[in-house]
Design a protein around this motif. Structure first.
Motif: not given
Length: 457
Positions: A422-429
């Motif tokens: 779920y694109f966790v890296g982009h979401v948190f960024t």
């Protein structure tokens, strides 16, 4: 370990005794031709007919250096070599055989050298011909204009041929012309280099046996695993990847050490990639001076693994290439605001034509923005210890997330994996950027009447 990894290991191990033998040679010509001969032999054996690409790239650069003016040679060399490496990789579209992994890495490093030597010529001529440059206090080494033969010897030197590190033409010439390499002590610097190697090699062997990285590339059973499994997998995948790179770069540094390439007296304050920052003529060096190998220092595992910030961790990774990118792209970018983006774009382009490189490396500037904003908004003198620990955790997860691109390569495979978590890296960024902007201390306007009233009170 794969067959390719075993071949890399074999080439590095073979290079160690050859490097020690070359170190003990006194004659400049003997040292030059043996190091070149070994490099040419390795290139032919590993690349086969693809080695002709290296000849074309070298010949093209020699012509540019001979025919172009110093004001334009570096720009023309950059365009030619990065253009040619694109043709080299896309050869299948022109009816040529696709490049092998070995020919690709040799061309990667040769591109840096060919562009780098052109910048050295440009910078040297600029310092000589521009009074304002020559009057600067910063030490600028002067090199003789390289001949075509010099370019060939520099590019085919067996040291750093396959796994780096990158070193300047000036560093290469200093090594060739140094009659005292036999006197450079090896024991202490060599032990310092290999100290972390047993742990790194052990972790790499365990993970290479335990993980099936190819599963990430295929839409199969891996993507039927639970979310937590797919998420945690990237931690182990990145550990495997960086242990592999650590081992290769440490061994390549050892080859430099045993051959004494990049060895400078400590008084010259050498830096990675740059070489000496102090003019040797300005100080008197003793006969029994101590040496360091900072010029060819390419990897700092401790910094990569334990420094709190993403930015500092990047500085410890593939340091000689980082130096090349900084000095040839970042600081020369005409638009300062775009310098980081331009650097990451060139880095992705240099790595290859796979979409994964671009998706990963072009995300780096956004991660850096998020980190910088969060630090300005939340890090204080009182909480810096706990903040740095938390920042370390999140920046390591960012590295895990982005590193998958270098394992799966294609944009399609990378997007499949990112989508599965779920694109966790982009979401948190994005969340970090939004929270930091909301919480960021407001700058008080100097002309604010309220501020002046408060001061009066």
């Amino acid at each position: 370990m794969s067959t390719d990894e075993l071949v890399y290991l074999l080439m590095l191990l073979i290079s160690l005794p050859i490097g020690y033998f070359v170190k003990r040679l006194h004659g400049h010509r003997e040292k030059t031709f043996i190091s070149t001969g070994v490099g040419v032999f390795m290139t032919i054996v590993l690349c086969g007919p693809h080695c002709l690409h290296t000849v074309v790239a070298i010949c093209g650069t020699i012509i540019i250096l001979k025919k172009a003016t110093w004001q334009h040679c570096h720009t023309l060399s950059f365009i030619f070599n990065f253009g040619y490496i694109t043709f080299f990789r896309a050869g299948a579209f022109f009816g040529l055989e696709p490049p092998t992994g070995f020919s690709n890495v040799i061309m990667l490093l040769m591109t840096l050298k060919l562009v780098g030597i052109s910048f050295e010529v440009h910078d040297m001529e600029k310092a000589v011909n521009s009074p304002e440059e020559g009057n600067k206090k910063k030490y600028r080494p002067v090199i003789e204009s390289p001949s075509g033969e010099d370019v060939v010897h520099y590019c085919f030197c067996f040291v750093g041929l396959l796994t780096g590190p990158y070193f300047k033409f000036k560093t290469f010439k200093d090594w060739i012309n140094n009659d005292k390499t036999i006197d450079v002590p090896l024991k202490k610097p060599l032990l310092e280099k290999v100290k972390p190697l047993p742990v790194i090699a052990g972790l790499f062997l365990v993970l290479s046996y335990s993980l099936r990285i190819d599963d990430l590339k295929e839409d199969g059973t891996f993507y039927q695993q639970p979310f937590w499994y797919r998420l945690v997998y990237m931690v182990f995948a990145f550990t495997y990847f960086r242990m592999r790179m650590y081992a290769a770069w440490i061994l390549s540094e050892c080859v430099c050490v045993v051959s004494a390439l990049g060895a400078y007296p400590v008084e010259l304050k050498a830096r990675c990639g740059q070489g000496p920052t102090v003019d040797p003529k300005s100080i008197e060096l003793s006969e029994d001076c101590d040496y360091d190998f900072e010029t060819i220092h390419n990897i700092d595992p401790h910094k990569c693994d334990f420094t709190p910030t993403f930015r500092d961790a990047m500085r410890g990774w593939n340091m000689s290439v980082q130096w090349w990118l900084k000095n040839h792209v970042f600081i020369r970018c005409p638009v300062r605001l775009l310098s980081t983006m331009a650097t990451m774009l060139v880095s992705a382009y240099w790595h290859g034509i796979y979409g994964g490189y671009y998706l990963s490396l072009m995300t780096v500037p956004i991660v850096l923005i998020a980190e910088d904003l969060m630090m300005k908004s939340f890090r204080t003198e009182e909480n810096k210890v706990n903040y740095d620990r938390l920042n370390w955790f999140f920046r390591m997860r960012a590295f895990d997330y982005l590193s998958i691109a270098f394992l799966v390569l294609t944009g399609e495979a990378l997007m499949r994996y990112w989508r599965s978590i779920y694109f966790v890296g982009h979401v948190f960024t994005i969340i970090f950027i939004a929270v930091a902007l909301l919480k960021r201390p407001k700058r008080r306007n100097k002309e604010d009447p309220t501020a002046s009233t408060e001061k009066t009170k």
